[in-house]
Write an enzyme that holds these catalytic residues in place. Structure first.
Site, PDB file in Angstrom:
ATOM      1  N   ASP A 172       0.831  -1.230   0.000  1.00  0.00           N
ATOM      2  CA  ASP A 172       0.000   0.000   0.000  1.00  0.00           C
ATOM      3  C   ASP A 172       0.856   1.266   0.000  1.00  0.00           C
ATOM      4  OD1 ASP A 172       0.623  -0.351   2.760  1.00  0.00           O
ATOM      5  OD2 ASP A 172      -1.446  -0.007   3.442  1.00  0.00           O
ATOM      6  N   GLY A 212      -4.278  -7.083  19.276  1.00  0.00           N
ATOM      7  CA  GLY A 212      -2.923  -7.464  18.855  1.00  0.00           C
ATOM      8  C   GLY A 212      -2.889  -8.540  17.787  1.00  0.00           C
ATOM      9  N   GLY A 234      -3.457  -8.128  14.602  1.00  0.00           N
ATOM     10  CA  GLY A 234      -3.147  -7.630  13.265  1.00  0.00           C
ATOM     11  C   GLY A 234      -4.386  -7.574  12.387  1.00  0.00           C
ATOM     12  N   SER A 255      -6.972  -0.837  15.602  1.00  0.00           N
ATOM     13  CA  SER A 255      -6.710   0.606  15.710  1.00  0.00           C
ATOM     14  C   SER A 255      -7.325   1.358  14.541  1.00  0.00           C
ATOM     15  CB  SER A 255      -5.218   0.896  15.866  1.00  0.00           C
ATOM     16  OG  SER A 255      -4.509   0.417  14.766  1.00  0.00           O
ATOM     17  N   ASP A 265      -5.755  -0.344   5.845  1.00  0.00           N
ATOM     18  CA  ASP A 265      -6.600  -0.769   6.961  1.00  0.00           C
ATOM     19  C   ASP A 265      -7.781   0.183   7.137  1.00  0.00           C
ATOM     20  OD1 ASP A 265      -4.476  -2.438   7.147  1.00  0.00           O
ATOM     21  OD2 ASP A 265      -3.708  -1.643   9.030  1.00  0.00           O
TER      22      ASP A 265
HETATM   23  C1  GLA Z   1      -0.277  -2.624   8.449  1.00  0.00           C
HETATM   24  C2  GLA Z   1      -0.468  -1.211   7.920  1.00  0.00           C
HETATM   25  C3  GLA Z   1      -1.023  -1.232   6.483  1.00  0.00           C
HETATM   26  C4  GLA Z   1      -0.211  -2.145   5.580  1.00  0.00           C
HETATM   27  C5  GLA Z   1       0.006  -3.510   6.246  1.00  0.00           C
HETATM   28  C6  GLA Z   1       0.920  -4.388   5.444  1.00  0.00           C
HETATM   29  O1  GLA Z   1      -1.514  -3.254   8.608  1.00  0.00           O
HETATM   30  O2  GLA Z   1      -1.332  -0.483   8.733  1.00  0.00           O
HETATM   31  O3  GLA Z   1      -1.077   0.077   5.964  1.00  0.00           O
HETATM   32  O4  GLA Z   1       0.996  -1.564   5.233  1.00  0.00           O
HETATM   33  O5  GLA Z   1       0.523  -3.390   7.551  1.00  0.00           O
HETATM   34  O6  GLA Z   1       0.366  -4.715   4.213  1.00  0.00           O
END
Ligand code: GLA
Length: 387
Positions: A36, A123, A125, A129, A173
């Protein structure tokens, strides 16, 4: 938690009734990792779980923040220049978004009481947030009548993350949380923010998320270092005379032709990942549109390998989960999702193999790491909304 309980908790915390309830989801990314912020495509889906925000105005000239997971109420005086709260306080994500409204010329003159509750595993992923940032942007847009588009809400969230959390994240995200649609993945061009919704029609298969519960977390230092290494690679490649604005514009052939001249070996590996991942992502989206899940899954596996070997963001826990999944019949593809280090994998699994998948991957993971993984069948939901 039911909405009724949330409303009661609000009244108990603040001694007044709630006046608005909002929700924004977490996300899972199917493919296109660390592309991204390099101007490539990503392919995330919003999830059915996320962050709830309840609010009401107060007459105290204060913004008050309470998370249902924590005992205290954080108070900040209403100001045009909100200072970052110390100790990485979670309320920075809300405050950081309020600050964007102010920066863009909208007064947030009144005090507000905010109550937050989320059911995104912490946490993991899965962007708890970003969900908090976007739900704040959505709620304040509604309160203040600012007519932001969903893309602008995502951009406010990203700016809050940069300025108030110190993470130089891309837009994926927040965009997924703002623009998600039930049963659709978002094919987002991160250079232009143009996007299309692609149906995720997996006949006889499911998207399964596996949580490492790893003690290794994605920290801002490791993440920001990757962003900087990509910038360094871009700088070196441009200095060789290639006229590109971002790494995603490099074709594999162009990269192969200049790779030996990138003097920084780390930058070279990072760029190799990005170039490969951009192509894998575009190929995977094309395959999904044709119903070719076998190809999609193979590209997911390739993505994990590249994130492990060239981008170096997987770590032993994510590798253990993905490698265990690859051995199982009925698994079409499996890879880490999100920023990496800890967090989750995402897999496409045939319905009849799901029990076997959970049992065998879970057992092998525990044998290798001593940790216990959790498994969720992903439900792809809608983006930010008022409830
Ligand atoms: C995190 C970041 C995103 C992206 C991912 C990896 O989630 O917030 O912007 O870079 O890592 O793809």
């Amino acid at each position: 938690m039911e909405l009724k309980e949330l409303k009661e908790a609000f009244a108990k915390a603040y001694g007044q009734e709630v006046s608005g309830i909002y929700f924004s989801p977490g996300r899972v990314n199917l493919i296109g990792e660390h592309t991204d912020y390099n101007g490539g495509h990503v392919f995330p889906c919003a999830l059915s779980f996320g962050t709830y925000l309840l609010l009401a105005k107060n007459n105290l000239n204060k913004w008050r923040f309470k998370s249902l997971n924590l005992p205290e109420i954080i108070e900040v005086d209403v100001t045009d220049q909100p200072a970052i709260l110390p100790n990485n306080a979670w309320a920075n994500y809300v405050l950081g978004v309020l600050a964007q409204f102010i920066k863009n010329g909208t007064k947030v003159a009144s005090g507000y009481d905010f109550l937050i509750w989320g059911n995104v595993p912490a946490g993991a992923g899965l962007s708890s947030s970003a969900a908090l940032e976007v739900v704040t942007a959505y709620a304040m847009n509604d309160q203040l009548g600012t007519n932001l588009t969903r893309t602008q809400m995502a951009l406010y969230g990203q700016a809050a993350e940069h300025e108030y959390a110190g993470v130089n994240c891309g837009i994926m995200d927040q965009f997924a949380s703002a623009q998600g649609k039930v049963n659709m993945a978002i094919n987002l061009d991160c250079a232009t923010l143009d996007f299309e919704l692609v149906p995720v029609e997996l006949k006889g298969m499911k998207v399964v998320i596996a949580n490492t519960h790893s003690p290794h977390k994605l920290d801002s230092g490791a993440y920001n270092a990757r962003v900087a290494q990509c910038q360094e690679a871009l700088k070196q490649i441009k200095a060789l005379g290639l006229n590109i604005d971002n790494l995603a514009q490099l074709t594999q052939e162009q990269f192969d032709a200049v790779a030996d001249k990138i003097t920084d070996p780390v930058a070279k590996k990072r760029a190799r990942h990005v170039v490969g991942e951009v192509k894998r992502t575009n190929d995977a989206i094309a395959a999904l549109k044709q119903g070719d899940i076998v190809t999609f899954g193979r590209l997911m596996n390739g993505s994990h390998v590249s994130l492990r070997d060239d981008y170096e963001v997987t770590g032993p826990e994510l590798d253990a989960l993905a490698e265990a999944a690859w051995k199982i019949e009925g698994v079409l593809g499996s890879r880490m999702t999100g920023g990496g280090f800890g967090g989750c994998t995402v897999s496409i699994v045939k319905d009849e193999a799901i029990d076997r998948f959970i049992e065998r991957v879970g057992a092998e993971y525990t044998a290798k790491t001593g940790l216990k993984a959790d498994f969720y069948i992903a439900e792809i939901g809608d983006g930010a909304r008022k409830l």
